[in-house]
Design a protein around this motif. Structure first.
Motif, PDB file in Angstrom:
ATOM      1  N   VAL A   1       0.820  -1.209   0.000  1.00  0.00           N
ATOM      2  CA  VAL A   1       0.000   0.000   0.000  1.00  0.00           C
ATOM      3  C   VAL A   1       0.860   1.268   0.000  1.00  0.00           C
ATOM      4  O   VAL A   1       0.604   2.192  -0.784  1.00  0.00           O
ATOM      5  CB  VAL A   1      -1.009  -0.020   1.173  1.00  0.00           C
ATOM      6  CG1 VAL A   1      -1.730   1.313   1.301  1.00  0.00           C
ATOM      7  CG2 VAL A   1      -2.009  -1.143   0.977  1.00  0.00           C
ATOM      8  N   PRO A   2       1.912   1.374   0.849  1.00  0.00           N
ATOM      9  CA  PRO A   2       2.756   2.571   0.761  1.00  0.00           C
ATOM     10  C   PRO A   2       3.408   2.731  -0.615  1.00  0.00           C
ATOM     11  O   PRO A   2       3.555   3.846  -1.105  1.00  0.00           O
ATOM     12  CB  PRO A   2       3.812   2.354   1.848  1.00  0.00           C
ATOM     13  CG  PRO A   2       3.167   1.438   2.820  1.00  0.00           C
ATOM     14  CD  PRO A   2       2.288   0.541   1.999  1.00  0.00           C
ATOM     15  N   GLU A   3       3.768   1.608  -1.232  1.00  0.00           N
ATOM     16  CA  GLU A   3       4.345   1.695  -2.577  1.00  0.00           C
ATOM     17  C   GLU A   3       3.303   2.179  -3.583  1.00  0.00           C
ATOM     18  O   GLU A   3       3.614   2.976  -4.472  1.00  0.00           O
ATOM     19  CB  GLU A   3       4.893   0.334  -2.999  1.00  0.00           C
ATOM     20  CG  GLU A   3       6.107  -0.083  -2.203  1.00  0.00           C
ATOM     21  CD  GLU A   3       6.465  -1.540  -2.380  1.00  0.00           C
ATOM     22  OE1 GLU A   3       7.606  -1.883  -2.040  1.00  0.00           O
ATOM     23  OE2 GLU A   3       5.634  -2.345  -2.851  1.00  0.00           O
ATOM     24  N   ARG A   4       2.078   1.724  -3.427  1.00  0.00           N
ATOM     25  CA  ARG A   4       1.003   2.198  -4.322  1.00  0.00           C
ATOM     26  C   ARG A   4       0.759   3.688  -4.132  1.00  0.00           C
ATOM     27  O   ARG A   4       0.546   4.423  -5.095  1.00  0.00           O
ATOM     28  CB  ARG A   4      -0.284   1.418  -4.069  1.00  0.00           C
ATOM     29  CG  ARG A   4      -0.200   0.002  -4.547  1.00  0.00           C
ATOM     30  CD  ARG A   4      -1.448  -0.759  -4.236  1.00  0.00           C
ATOM     31  NE  ARG A   4      -1.200  -2.170  -4.454  1.00  0.00           N
ATOM     32  CZ  ARG A   4      -2.133  -3.071  -4.540  1.00  0.00           C
ATOM     33  NH1 ARG A   4      -3.395  -2.740  -4.390  1.00  0.00           N
ATOM     34  NH2 ARG A   4      -1.827  -4.333  -4.730  1.00  0.00           N
ATOM     35  N   LEU A   5       0.793   4.136  -2.867  1.00  0.00           N
ATOM     36  CA  LEU A   5       0.640   5.569  -2.614  1.00  0.00           C
ATOM     37  C   LEU A   5       1.804   6.348  -3.231  1.00  0.00           C
ATOM     38  O   LEU A   5       1.611   7.445  -3.752  1.00  0.00           O
ATOM     39  CB  LEU A   5       0.546   5.842  -1.117  1.00  0.00           C
ATOM     40  CG  LEU A   5      -0.753   5.421  -0.445  1.00  0.00           C
ATOM     41  CD1 LEU A   5      -0.648   5.563   1.059  1.00  0.00           C
ATOM     42  CD2 LEU A   5      -1.916   6.211  -0.993  1.00  0.00           C
ATOM     43  N   GLY A   6       3.002   5.798  -3.143  1.00  0.00           N
ATOM     44  CA  GLY A   6       4.156   6.434  -3.776  1.00  0.00           C
ATOM     45  C   GLY A   6       3.998   6.526  -5.281  1.00  0.00           C
ATOM     46  O   GLY A   6       4.335   7.540  -5.895  1.00  0.00           O
ATOM     47  N   LEU A   7       3.472   5.464  -5.889  1.00  0.00           N
ATOM     48  CA  LEU A   7       3.220   5.497  -7.338  1.00  0.00           C
ATOM     49  C   LEU A   7       2.151   6.530  -7.672  1.00  0.00           C
ATOM     50  O   LEU A   7       2.248   7.225  -8.689  1.00  0.00           O
ATOM     51  CB  LEU A   7       2.817   4.106  -7.834  1.00  0.00           C
ATOM     52  CG  LEU A   7       3.937   3.069  -7.806  1.00  0.00           C
ATOM     53  CD1 LEU A   7       3.381   1.678  -8.117  1.00  0.00           C
ATOM     54  CD2 LEU A   7       5.034   3.429  -8.789  1.00  0.00           C
ATOM     55  N   PHE A   8       1.131   6.635  -6.808  1.00  0.00           N
ATOM     56  CA  PHE A   8       0.130   7.689  -6.991  1.00  0.00           C
ATOM     57  C   PHE A   8       0.784   9.062  -6.907  1.00  0.00           C
ATOM     58  O   PHE A   8       0.466   9.966  -7.687  1.00  0.00           O
ATOM     59  CB  PHE A   8      -0.984   7.557  -5.953  1.00  0.00           C
ATOM     60  CG  PHE A   8      -1.942   8.716  -5.964  1.00  0.00           C
ATOM     61  CD1 PHE A   8      -2.889   8.833  -6.969  1.00  0.00           C
ATOM     62  CD2 PHE A   8      -1.879   9.709  -4.999  1.00  0.00           C
ATOM     63  CE1 PHE A   8      -3.759   9.911  -6.997  1.00  0.00           C
ATOM     64  CE2 PHE A   8      -2.740  10.779  -5.017  1.00  0.00           C
ATOM     65  CZ  PHE A   8      -3.690  10.880  -6.023  1.00  0.00           C
ATOM     66  N   GLY A   9       1.711   9.225  -5.949  1.00  0.00           N
ATOM     67  CA  GLY A   9       2.431  10.487  -5.821  1.00  0.00           C
ATOM     68  C   GLY A   9       3.251  10.812  -7.054  1.00  0.00           C
ATOM     69  O   GLY A   9       3.322  11.961  -7.485  1.00  0.00           O
ATOM     70  N   LEU A  10       3.872   9.790  -7.653  1.00  0.00           N
ATOM     71  CA  LEU A  10       4.619  10.009  -8.896  1.00  0.00           C
ATOM     72  C   LEU A  10       3.686  10.459 -10.013  1.00  0.00           C
ATOM     73  O   LEU A  10       4.013  11.375 -10.781  1.00  0.00           O
ATOM     74  CB  LEU A  10       5.348   8.732  -9.316  1.00  0.00           C
ATOM     75  CG  LEU A  10       6.579   8.366  -8.513  1.00  0.00           C
ATOM     76  CD1 LEU A  10       7.096   6.999  -8.946  1.00  0.00           C
ATOM     77  CD2 LEU A  10       7.657   9.414  -8.678  1.00  0.00           C
ATOM     78  N   ALA A  11       2.524   9.814 -10.098  1.00  0.00           N
ATOM     79  CA  ALA A  11       1.539  10.207 -11.118  1.00  0.00           C
ATOM     80  C   ALA A  11       1.034  11.627 -10.868  1.00  0.00           C
ATOM     81  O   ALA A  11       0.879  12.419 -11.811  1.00  0.00           O
ATOM     82  CB  ALA A  11       0.379   9.218 -11.127  1.00  0.00           C
ATOM     83  N   ALA A  12       0.801  11.971  -9.593  1.00  0.00           N
ATOM     84  CA  ALA A  12       0.353  13.328  -9.261  1.00  0.00           C
ATOM     85  C   ALA A  12       1.426  14.347  -9.612  1.00  0.00           C
ATOM     86  O   ALA A  12       1.124  15.435 -10.120  1.00  0.00           O
ATOM     87  CB  ALA A  12      -0.003  13.421  -7.775  1.00  0.00           C
ATOM     88  N   GLY A  13       2.687  14.002  -9.357  1.00  0.00           N
ATOM     89  CA  GLY A  13       3.788  14.904  -9.717  1.00  0.00           C
ATOM     90  C   GLY A  13       3.889  15.107 -11.212  1.00  0.00           C
ATOM     91  O   GLY A  13       4.091  16.230 -11.686  1.00  0.00           O
ATOM     92  N   ALA A  14       3.736  14.015 -11.975  1.00  0.00           N
ATOM     93  CA  ALA A  14       3.775  14.129 -13.435  1.00  0.00           C
ATOM     94  C   ALA A  14       2.613  14.979 -13.944  1.00  0.00           C
ATOM     95  O   ALA A  14       2.786  15.829 -14.828  1.00  0.00           O
ATOM     96  CB  ALA A  14       3.749  12.739 -14.067  1.00  0.00           C
ATOM     97  N   ALA A  15       1.431  14.765 -13.368  1.00  0.00           N
ATOM     98  CA  ALA A  15       0.268  15.566 -13.773  1.00  0.00           C
ATOM     99  C   ALA A  15       0.453  17.030 -13.391  1.00  0.00           C
ATOM    100  O   ALA A  15       0.051  17.930 -14.140  1.00  0.00           O
ATOM    101  CB  ALA A  15      -0.997  15.005 -13.127  1.00  0.00           C
ATOM    102  N   ALA A  16       1.082  17.275 -12.246  1.00  0.00           N
ATOM    103  CA  ALA A  16       1.292  18.652 -11.789  1.00  0.00           C
ATOM    104  C   ALA A  16       2.251  19.412 -12.693  1.00  0.00           C
ATOM    105  O   ALA A  16       2.188  20.640 -12.777  1.00  0.00           O
ATOM    106  CB  ALA A  16       1.811  18.659 -10.352  1.00  0.00           C
TER     107      ALA A  16
END
Length: 136
Positions: free
Chosen positions: A10-25
């Motif tokens: 789950v923390p890794e999935r949240l980290g991947l979500f964070g990477l996607a959010a950073g790319a979108a940002a």
């Protein structure tokens, strides 16, 4: 009994979500200026009450542009998400290379503690957003 291995925690999935959010940002400001479209919070738009995640888009855009103070002012949770995003890349690379084993499931007591911790963080974020957007 057939036990299925979870390859990403789950923390890794949240980290991947964070990477996607950073790319979108990174591309979000160009998208909004070209189209005029935004992403208002549906709960805040309808009720005037912010959700715990209000300000996350603003915070993400500020953070990828180096404005840490602006990001923390919009939603401090983005800083924790950024830490997970930065740490997940080497972790997944080490897992893929076979240096680290796949994550193990956590026990019921740890899962319960983690659930309460996440709930308390969500409440703290909501209080922060209420103070920032409604009570100020």
């Amino acid at each position: 009994m057939n036990v299925q291995t979870r390859y990403v925690s789950v923390p890794e999935r949240l980290g991947l979500f964070g990477l996607a959010a950073g790319a979108a940002a990174v591309v979000w400001p160009a998208f909004t200026s070209a189209t005029g479209l935004g992403a208002p919070c549906p709960l805040f738009t309808v009720t005037g009450v912010p959700c715990p995640f209000c300000g996350l888009t603003t915070a993400s855009v500020a953070l990828v542009h180096g404005d840490v103070a602006g990001a923390a002012a919009a939603n401090p949770g983005v800083l924790a998400l950024a830490v997970l995003a930065v740490s997940v890349v080497p972790l997944l690379a080490l897992r893929a290379a076979g240096v680290l084993a796949a994550p193990r499931p956590i026990g019921a007591a740890a899962r319960r503690w983690l659930g309460w911790s996440v709930a308390l963080l969500a409440v703290a974020s909501w209080v922060f957003q209420l103070n920032r957007l409604v009570l100020s």
